[in-house]
Design a protein around this motif. Structure first.
Motif, PDB file in Angstrom:
ATOM      1  N   HIS A  48      -9.195  -4.012   4.786  1.00 56.99           N
ATOM      2  CA  HIS A  48      -8.755  -4.718   3.570  1.00 56.99           C
ATOM      3  C   HIS A  48      -9.521  -4.146   2.384  1.00 56.99           C
ATOM      4  O   HIS A  48     -10.655  -4.545   2.092  1.00 56.99           O
ATOM      5  CB  HIS A  48      -9.020  -6.226   3.736  1.00 56.99           C
ATOM      6  CG  HIS A  48      -8.417  -7.080   2.668  1.00 56.99           C
ATOM      7  ND1 HIS A  48      -8.111  -8.409   2.877  1.00 56.99           N
ATOM      8  CD2 HIS A  48      -8.078  -6.819   1.394  1.00 56.99           C
ATOM      9  CE1 HIS A  48      -7.608  -8.922   1.750  1.00 56.99           C
ATOM     10  NE2 HIS A  48      -7.584  -7.968   0.833  1.00 56.99           N
ATOM     11  N   HIS A  83      -9.102  -2.428  -1.766  1.00 57.64           N
ATOM     12  CA  HIS A  83      -8.281  -2.253  -2.972  1.00 57.64           C
ATOM     13  C   HIS A  83      -8.696  -0.986  -3.726  1.00 57.64           C
ATOM     14  O   HIS A  83      -9.853  -0.583  -3.672  1.00 57.64           O
ATOM     15  CB  HIS A  83      -8.421  -3.477  -3.881  1.00 57.64           C
ATOM     16  CG  HIS A  83      -7.837  -4.713  -3.264  1.00 57.64           C
ATOM     17  ND1 HIS A  83      -6.507  -5.047  -3.415  1.00 57.64           N
ATOM     18  CD2 HIS A  83      -8.376  -5.660  -2.461  1.00 57.64           C
ATOM     19  CE1 HIS A  83      -6.270  -6.173  -2.742  1.00 57.64           C
ATOM     20  NE2 HIS A  83      -7.385  -6.560  -2.154  1.00 57.64           N
ATOM     21  N   HIS A 101      -2.563  -4.881  -3.906  1.00 59.43           N
ATOM     22  CA  HIS A 101      -1.653  -5.994  -4.192  1.00 59.43           C
ATOM     23  C   HIS A 101      -0.276  -5.437  -4.567  1.00 59.43           C
ATOM     24  O   HIS A 101      -0.156  -4.695  -5.559  1.00 59.43           O
ATOM     25  CB  HIS A 101      -2.167  -6.824  -5.373  1.00 59.43           C
ATOM     26  CG  HIS A 101      -3.530  -7.423  -5.167  1.00 59.43           C
ATOM     27  ND1 HIS A 101      -3.747  -8.512  -4.360  1.00 59.43           N
ATOM     28  CD2 HIS A 101      -4.740  -7.098  -5.675  1.00 59.43           C
ATOM     29  CE1 HIS A 101      -5.027  -8.833  -4.389  1.00 59.43           C
ATOM     30  NE2 HIS A 101      -5.659  -7.983  -5.172  1.00 59.43           N
ATOM     31  N   GLU A 116      -1.029  -5.839   0.425  1.00 61.17           N
ATOM     32  CA  GLU A 116      -1.345  -7.277   0.420  1.00 61.17           C
ATOM     33  C   GLU A 116      -0.308  -7.980  -0.448  1.00 61.17           C
ATOM     34  O   GLU A 116      -0.199  -7.696  -1.641  1.00 61.17           O
ATOM     35  CB  GLU A 116      -2.765  -7.528  -0.129  1.00 61.17           C
ATOM     36  CG  GLU A 116      -3.152  -9.011  -0.109  1.00 61.17           C
ATOM     37  CD  GLU A 116      -4.614  -9.281  -0.469  1.00 61.17           C
ATOM     38  OE1 GLU A 116      -5.227  -8.444  -1.156  1.00 61.17           O
ATOM     39  OE2 GLU A 116      -5.115 -10.349  -0.080  1.00 61.17           O
ATOM     40  N   ASP A 166     -12.244  -6.755   1.674  1.00 60.82           N
ATOM     41  CA  ASP A 166     -11.583  -7.067   0.393  1.00 60.82           C
ATOM     42  C   ASP A 166     -12.315  -6.377  -0.762  1.00 60.82           C
ATOM     43  O   ASP A 166     -12.330  -6.880  -1.886  1.00 60.82           O
ATOM     44  CB  ASP A 166     -11.562  -8.582   0.165  1.00 60.82           C
ATOM     45  CG  ASP A 166     -10.293  -9.075  -0.482  1.00 60.82           C
ATOM     46  OD1 ASP A 166      -9.523  -8.238  -0.997  1.00 60.82           O
ATOM     47  OD2 ASP A 166     -10.087 -10.293  -0.508  1.00 60.82           O
ATOM     48  N   HIS A 201     -13.355  -4.346  -3.861  1.00 62.77           N
ATOM     49  CA  HIS A 201     -12.653  -3.987  -5.100  1.00 62.77           C
ATOM     50  C   HIS A 201     -13.464  -2.984  -5.934  1.00 62.77           C
ATOM     51  O   HIS A 201     -13.030  -2.607  -7.012  1.00 62.77           O
ATOM     52  CB  HIS A 201     -12.401  -5.227  -5.961  1.00 62.77           C
ATOM     53  CG  HIS A 201     -11.242  -6.078  -5.518  1.00 62.77           C
ATOM     54  ND1 HIS A 201     -11.300  -6.919  -4.431  1.00 62.77           N
ATOM     55  CD2 HIS A 201      -9.989  -6.214  -6.021  1.00 62.77           C
ATOM     56  CE1 HIS A 201     -10.131  -7.550  -4.300  1.00 62.77           C
ATOM     57  NE2 HIS A 201      -9.319  -7.136  -5.246  1.00 62.77           N
TER      58      HIS A 201
HETATM   59 FE    FE Z   1      -7.412  -8.483  -1.319  1.00 58.02          FE
END
Ligand code: FE
Ligand code: AMP
Ligand code: ZN
Ligand code: FE
Length: 287
Positions: free
Chosen positions: A6, A8, A38, A63, A244, A246
């Motif tokens: 996961h 980004h 996303h 996602e 997740d 970023h």
């Molecule tokens: Fe995410």
């Protein structure tokens, strides 16, 4: 074996380009990553190209945001990135995101916090979202940090917040499966539900084709990850993990963060790969 499923990139609201992300993951000793921007698959091919010489495997990912006031995020893995229906859906969601950000900017202006929509557009080279508005608020000097921007203006219940249009989990799951992929429920702890509320929902989504649960994620503290893992095994679902990430200094700031407890990476990756093969075969037979 190290995996982080996961991540980004600048294709949505991450700070690193897909190539930079792949290099960093390889340097940090990862074997498998998934790029899960996303509502966009635009970063996947670039990450794969960069990873080729690095001994790193990059799984195709995305996602998708479902739900409205309460967001439910669905991760898609291993699908055919050229599948028309999934890309059309994402393109539609990206268009809705632009309208939503324009509405948020209008509200901020009415609150005496004018930020320029052009600047927000520049900050987002990929998919527009609240983090780009947060960065513009910071640049304008209204807040000192991204988290302050969310706390004061952009979280649900705050005056700059605009919900997304609702999409059913069943629809997101169907699209991922039709494209030959596998759908996984992202960060269940962010739903802020107890186990007794969550499990019947997960069970229902499973009947709609949901295949797995993102058990390992920074939002799941030790005992939470443990409870989620038991739930996944009980329901006969895949177990995955993702940080997740970023970007440094952004929301969730380390590749692999929160995944220390994921000790079954090897078995879980084998099971995920098998599920992807099965979904690909089913999707091909249907065409
Ligand atoms: Fe995410
Ligand atoms: P959006 O898709 O426009 O609703 O924006 C959601 C994104 O905002 C998440 O994926 C995170 O990247 C970021 N985010 C959410 N909450 C926070 C927070 N408290 N601080 C910083 N970034 C956040
Ligand atoms: Zn994000
Ligand atoms: Fe998410």
């Amino acid at each position: 074996m190290r995996a982080d499923l996961h991540l980004h990139t600048t294709a949505s609201d991450g700070m690193l380009t897909p190539a930079q992300l792949a290099c960093k993951a390889a340097q940090e000793g990862f074997d498998w990553i998934a790029v899960t921007d996303h509502d966009s698959m635009a970063g996947v091919a670039q990450a794969q190209e960069a990873a080729e010489k690095l001994g790193l495997h990059v799984i195709t990912g995305v996602e998708l945001s479902c739900g409205a006031q309460k967001e439910i995020h669905i991760l898609g893995y291993g699908f055919d990135p050229a599948h028309a229906a999934l890309e059309q859906f994402c393109a539609h969601r990206r268009a809705q995101r632009i309208e939503r950000v324009e509405e948020m900017v209008k509200r901020l202006c009415a609150l005496g916090r004018p930020v320029s929509i052009e600047r927000v557009r520049e900050l987002a080279d990929g998919v527009m979202g609240r983090p780009h508005v947060a960065r513009a608020l910071m640049e304008a000097g209204y807040v000192a940090s991204m988290s302050e921007a969310f706390e004061r203006y952009l979280k649900p219940g705050k005056p700059g917040y605009v919900p997304k249009e609702d999409v059913k989990v069943s629809e997101a799951v169907r699209l991922v499966r039709e494209a030959g992929g596998v759908a996984v429920l992202a960060h269940p702890m962010e739903l802020r539900m107890g186990e007794t509320t969550l499990e019947p929902l997960v069970h229902e989504w499973k009947t709609q084709g949901l295949a797995g649960i993102e058990v390992y994620h920074p939002s799941a503290q030790n005992n939470h990850a443990y409870a989620l893992e038991r739930m996944a095994r009980r329901e006969g679902m895949l177990v995955t993990g993702g940080s997740d990430y970023h970007g440094e200094g952004a929301h969730r700031s380390g590749i692999g963060e929160g995944l220390d407890r994921w000790t079954t990476v090897q078995e879980d990756m084998v099971a995920l790969a098998a599920a992807i093969r099965e979904s690909r075969a089913r999707a091909t037979n249907r065409d």
